[in-house]
Design an enzyme around this catalytic site. Structure first.
Site, PDB file in Angstrom:
ATOM      1  N   HIS A  86       0.832  -1.205   0.000  1.00  0.00           N
ATOM      2  CA  HIS A  86       0.000   0.000   0.000  1.00  0.00           C
ATOM      3  C   HIS A  86       0.875   1.267   0.000  1.00  0.00           C
ATOM      4  CE1 HIS A  86      -3.639   2.370   1.217  1.00  0.00           C
ATOM      5  NE2 HIS A  86      -2.709   3.157   1.729  1.00  0.00           N
ATOM      6  N   GLU A  87       1.779   1.329   0.966  1.00  0.00           N
ATOM      7  CA  GLU A  87       2.590   2.541   1.082  1.00  0.00           C
ATOM      8  C   GLU A  87       3.536   2.686  -0.108  1.00  0.00           C
ATOM      9  OE1 GLU A  87       1.672   4.713   3.056  1.00  0.00           O
ATOM     10  OE2 GLU A  87       0.372   3.454   4.293  1.00  0.00           O
ATOM     11  N   HIS A 142       3.267   6.918  -6.615  1.00  0.00           N
ATOM     12  CA  HIS A 142       2.508   8.119  -6.995  1.00  0.00           C
ATOM     13  C   HIS A 142       3.403   9.357  -6.838  1.00  0.00           C
ATOM     14  CE1 HIS A 142      -1.618  10.358  -6.486  1.00  0.00           C
ATOM     15  NE2 HIS A 142      -1.194  10.403  -7.723  1.00  0.00           N
ATOM     16  N   HIS A 174       1.651   4.437  -2.786  1.00  0.00           N
ATOM     17  CA  HIS A 174       1.717   5.893  -2.584  1.00  0.00           C
ATOM     18  C   HIS A 174       3.083   6.417  -3.033  1.00  0.00           C
ATOM     19  CE1 HIS A 174      -1.991   6.738  -0.477  1.00  0.00           C
ATOM     20  NE2 HIS A 174      -1.719   5.963   0.551  1.00  0.00           N
TER      21      HIS A 174
END
Ligand SMILES: [Zn+2]
Length: 684
Positions: free
Chosen positions: A471-472, A478, A475
């Site tokens: 998940h991180e 991104h 990010h």
């Protein structure tokens, strides 16, 4: 201590990639650094406003984009350090600086001369020959001014400034109360027999924690999620589970660190802010600048998933009660029993258990996995850079390269829990990439709270930890891949309910058999995760999703309930939380994922206020979006990966998010893949 070291924040950094020279300043340097950076930014803004030349894109909008660079740099580093290495020296500083930053933000946006120039450029934006991104930049600057009160009269602006300063102060106190409680021990054990059920890793971590607290020979379970959840899952001692559960769910709930009066104060201030800006409630204000657009749209999605989630959770509860009864337990399942018995049911039904799986999920190999997936999808590669200054000895730094050669930026991984680190996991940008004035490359961080292994032992992750890592990292991508030209439109500066899409979609690759086969390897034997176990993980993917959905959606619904109050003055947070949950039919055996007194997402800053729903909103997008790979028959399909990169990871806020999603997927998203992904379709 002197503040002479503050100079370092204003110099160009000659490190490779201009990496921050951690160690070149002391906490005491931040005060003078902020002072000077704020003064510089004020002067730059005054100069923009005082120009005699008529307002145009270059002398107004671009000038605003260029202003305040040192302030941005210092604020990012200060936030990084107070979140990862908090302590008394930072606590006082943070209480002093947060309101000053808030006042500066408000004064900036309240400047009538500046706003008049922005309005003038906005009025002529169609005639200026701007490209689409530059036009959006003009629109976003105007919206930011208006949302921060630029259209208010003088007394309205004064009042708003007072509200924002007061909020900044309460946020800081809220956060520091939670962190103070998380530094505490939930339980100190003196007797080895009290550790029954705990894995060797958990015992070692508890012993190390006790040692660090000056309690050698004992064991400490601290009040952080990373030590509480494994304890609740494994400990056979019902009485001890209750103690740990209550310490965890009562963070910020009593005594000197009681956050409940602060909640009432925050809500009162936010309601006043919304009223000043012409909205009925804070939820209306917050949601007006999101993809969802309205309270009704956000709440509608939550309620659509809530009913089937409650039904599924009740089935899960009944399964566990049957097990307790069959064992002759003679008690009704309580909230502190859920994780323990869920684990038992999972073991019985799917022959899967956390302790058996954990040795296959080594942190180092899972890091290789997240990087490998980024390589296969986007052509990225990662090279360790031991030569760069590190903020803490545990931090690992990688240089990120694009398609083999081109250096892209830096990625900092800070994986282990330690005192002074905020709980949870998050990504932050120490520098956002952009193309203005020759551009700059990204520097992103991932911060987690995995249990640090004993020296010489490999760090092992639960399946949930591994999901957090993916998940991180999503990010992080991104932040790394953004190709927005303007800094304020870059990377994760997107709508709140879009920002979890790049992170959540990345989680889908963790459980792909082609990823598990390569990177899930037993820490002792080196054996690859057996095919039978992979099949059982797939079969169990809907297991306990009723619980997971209920604890999360309950938090999101309570968040909206708080922020839709038109007049929350004097609110009793405890009663409000209890009554709201009762009206929703919240099962007594499940606690909110974040109870109000420590719901930092919504009470230690504005970012997720009336916005916790965004995780579910983004899940509609990520579940539907990953289906594009499923439909292509390949989780690494090159065409889909290329569209994912171009329309989701690269644009930042340079275009409308709903339009970007349509360009990626060829249509709007549907909610069915989310329900199917949580195993709630048949139940709903
Ligand atoms: Zn996230």
């Amino acid at each position: 201590m002197s503040g002479a070291g503050a100079e370092v924040f204003f110099q160009p950094w000659t490190t490779p990639f201009g990496a921050p020279p951690f160690g070149a300043w002391t906490p005491a340097d931040f005060g003078p650094a902020f002072e000077r950076a704020l003064a510089e930014h004020r002067r730059e803004l005054a100069d923009i406003g005082a120009q005699t030349a008529p307002p145009d894109f270059e002398n107004t909008i671009l000038a605003l984009e260029r202003a305040g660079r040192p302030l941005g740099r210092i604020a990012a580093l200060f936030d990084h350090q107070t979140s990862t290495q908090a302590g008394p020296e930072f606590d006082a500083l943070e209480r002093e600086i947060a309101p000053r930053l808030a006042r500066h933000q408000v004064e900036y946006r309240a400047d009538a001369g500046l706003f008049a120039r922005v309005e003038a450029v906005y009025a002529r934006r169609e005639a200026l020959g701007l490209d689409a991104e530059a036009q959006r930049l003009v629109e976003r600057h105007r919206i930011e001014f208006i949302r921060a009160g630029a259209m208010l009269d003088a007394s309205g602006k004064d009042r708003l400034r007072a509200v924002m300063e007061a909020l900044a102060d309460v946020f800081t106190r809220f956060r520091q109360n939670v962190m103070a409680d998380e530094r505490r021990a939930a339980l100190v054990l003196e007797n080895e027999a009290d550790l029954e059920g705990l894995s060797p890793e958990l015992r070692a971590a508890a012993a190390a924690d006790a040692e660090a607290r000056g309690l050698p020979g004992k064991w400490v379970i601290s009040v952080s999620r990373s030590s509480v959840e494994p304890f609740l899952q494994a400990s056979t001692r019902r009485d001890l589970r209750q103690i740990v559960f209550e310490a965890f769910t009562r963070r910020g709930d009593a005594g000197a660190t009681d956050n409940k009066p602060l909640i009432a104060e925050i809500l009162r201030l936010r309601a006043e802010r919304a009223h000043l800006l012409g909205f009925d409630t804070y939820a209306d204000y917050a949601l007006s600048d999101t993809m969802a657009g309205t309270l009704a749209a956000a709440e509608g999605l939550l309620l659509r998933v809530w009913a089937p989630a409650l039904r599924r959770a009740d089935e899960e509860r009944a399964d566990m009660q049957a097990l307790i009864d069959a064992e002759g337990g003679g008690f009704p399942l309580a909230a502190w029993d859920w994780r323990f018995y869920a684990e038992k049911v999972r073991r019985e039904r799917f022959a899967l258990d956390e302790a058996g799986l954990k040795p296959y999920f080594q942190l180092d190999l899972m890091i290789e996995a997240v990087q490998d997936v980024a390589g296969r999808l986007f052509g990225l590669s990662f090279v360790l850079r031991d030569d760069l200054p590190r903020p803490h000895p545990d931090v690992r730094i990688w240089e990120v390269r694009d398609r083999g050669e081109t250096p892209l930026g830096l990625f900092y991984g800070d994986y282990f829990a330690r005192p002074g680190k905020r709980s949870g996991a998050w990504m932050s940008s120490l520098r956002v990439p952009h193309g203005l004035d020759g551009g700059e490359g990204p520097i992103v961080t991932n911060t987690c709270n995995f249990v640090k292994p004993a020296p010489g032992r490999p760090a092992l992750l639960s399946l949930n930890d591994a999901r957090t890592l993916f998940h991180e990292f999503g990010h992080g991508l991104h932040g790394l891949l953004s190709r927005a030209h303007y800094p304020s439109l870059s990377a994760t500066n997107v709508a709140l309910d879009f920002v979890e899409l790049p992170s959540q979609i990345y989680e889908h690759w963790l459980l792909r058999p082609e990823v598990l086969r390569r990177f899930a390897r037993h820490a002792e034997t080196g054996e690859t995760l057996p095919e039978a176990l992979i099949a059982r993980i797939q079969a169990a993917r809907h297991f306990n999703q009723g619980f997971t959905s209920v604890e999360m959606i309950a938090s999101a619904l309570v968040d909206l309930a708080y922020h839709r109050l038109p007049d929350p003055a004097g609110l009793d947070a405890e009663a409000f939380e209890r009554d709201t949950l009762a009206a929703l039919g919240m099962p007594a055996e499940i606690a909110m994922r974040h109870r109000s007194p420590h719901f930092a997402h919504i009470f230690d800053g504005d970012f997720y206020a009336a916005g916790y729903y965004a995780y579910l909103w983004a899940e509609v997008l990520d579940a539907d979006g990953f289906q594009a790979f499923v439909e292509a028959g390949d989780p690494f399909d090159a065409d889909v990966a290329d569209r994912l990169r171009r329309f989701i990871y690269e644009p930042g806020n340079s275009a409308d998010p709903a339009e970007l999603y349509r360009q990626f997927r060829g249509r709007d998203p549907g909610v069915e893949p989310l329900l199917a992904g949580r195993g709630l379709l048949s139940a709903g």
